[in-house]
Design an enzyme around this catalytic site. Sequence first.
Site, short mmCIF file in Angstrom:
data_model
loop_
_atom_site.label_atom_id
_atom_site.label_comp_id
_atom_site.label_asym_id
_atom_site.label_seq_id
_atom_site.Cartn_x
_atom_site.Cartn_y
_atom_site.Cartn_z
N CYS A 123 -2.53 8.59 -6.84
CA CYS A 123 -1.77 7.71 -5.95
C CYS A 123 -1.29 6.47 -6.72
O CYS A 123 -0.48 6.62 -7.64
CB CYS A 123 -2.59 7.35 -4.71
SG CYS A 123 -1.60 6.54 -3.46
N GLU B 247 -8.23 14.46 -3.04
CA GLU B 247 -9.57 14.34 -2.45
C GLU B 247 -9.53 14.21 -0.92
O GLU B 247 -10.55 14.29 -0.25
CB GLU B 247 -10.30 13.14 -3.07
CG GLU B 247 -9.88 11.78 -2.56
CD GLU B 247 -8.57 11.25 -3.15
OE1 GLU B 247 -7.91 11.98 -3.89
OE2 GLU B 247 -8.24 10.09 -2.82
N HIS C 281 -3.19 12.38 -2.34
CA HIS C 281 -4.65 12.24 -2.54
C HIS C 281 -5.27 13.63 -2.49
O HIS C 281 -5.57 14.15 -1.40
CB HIS C 281 -5.24 11.36 -1.45
CG HIS C 281 -4.95 9.91 -1.61
ND1 HIS C 281 -5.73 9.07 -2.36
CD2 HIS C 281 -3.92 9.16 -1.14
CE1 HIS C 281 -5.22 7.85 -2.33
NE2 HIS C 281 -4.13 7.86 -1.60
N1 LIG Z 1 -1.76 4.12 -0.84
C1 LIG Z 1 -1.35 3.22 -1.74
O1 LIG Z 1 -2.13 2.47 -2.26
C2 LIG Z 1 0.11 3.20 -2.07
C3 LIG Z 1 0.42 2.69 -3.42
C4 LIG Z 1 1.70 1.86 -3.47
N2 LIG Z 1 1.41 0.47 -3.02
C5 LIG Z 1 2.75 2.48 -2.59
O2 LIG Z 1 3.02 1.95 -1.53
O3 LIG Z 1 3.34 3.53 -2.94
#
Ligand SMILES: NC(=O)CC[C@H](N)C(=O)O
EC number: 4.3.2.10
Length: 213
Positions: free
Chosen positions: A83, A184, A182
Site C-alpha cells: 500500500c 493481508e 492489502h
Molecule cells: N491506505 C493508505 O494509507 C493510503 C496511502 C496513500 N495516503 C493513499 O491515499 O493512496
Amino acid sequence: MSAGRITLIDYEAGNLASLEGALDRLGLAYVRAASPDQATASGPIVLPGVGHFEAARKSLRERGWWQLLPELVAEGRPLLGICLGLQLLAEGSEEAPRASGLGLIPGLVRRLGPGVKVPNMGWCQVRQGSAHPALPDPDGAWLYFVHSYALEPSAETIYLADHGRPFAAVEARGKVLGFQPHPEKSGPAGLGLLQSALAWMGALPVSSEAPCN
Ligand SMILES: NC(=O)CC[C@H](N)C(=O)O
C-alpha cells in the site's frame, strides 16, 4: 536469493498487526524491526504503510531506514512494499509534491480520478499485466484496496486494476516488489499472493528454524 527470516519494518505506520497475523497464518518466520540494527542479516524486507506519504517518509528517515533501504536492495536484499509501502518505493507521489520517493520502482504515484470515488475503499478485480515469476496469473482475483493515489502503470506492471483509469496494482523491478492492495486483508486470494511473493523472495518457514530456543 538470500533466504532468511522476514524483516518487518515497524515505523508506526499502521497495518502491522494484520500483516503479522497473515505471516503467522502462513507460518513464515519474521522479526518486527523498529530500527535497522534489528533487521535480519538475510531474507526479505517488508515495508508496510498506511497514512500520508510525507509523514511516513519522515518517520522512516528519523529511524534510519530511508537511507538504508537502497543500500540493502543494492546488496541484493528483496524488498516488498504494501500500500503506502509501495508508493514510497516509487520516484514520488502527488500526495507530497515536494518529497521524493526512494526511486526503487520507476514511475510516479498519482491521485485517482477524476470522476471516481476517492478514496477507493473496497474490493477490486485485478488482471494480469506482465508475467512475473513471483506471482501466478491472478485469474480475476478480487483484492482489497484503501487508497486515493496509485502508481501509474508501466510495461512491467504485473497486475493491473482500474478505478477511473488503469493503475499498477502490483509492480516489480528486480527483487523489489510492491502491492497497492492489502494482500493481508484480501482473504485467501490475498494470502496466496503474499505467500507466492515472499517464497520467491526467499522467506523461510518457521519450521526451518530450531524447534526450541
Ligand atoms: N491506505 C493508505 O494509507 C493510503 C496511502 C496513500 N495516503 C493513499 O491515499 O493512496
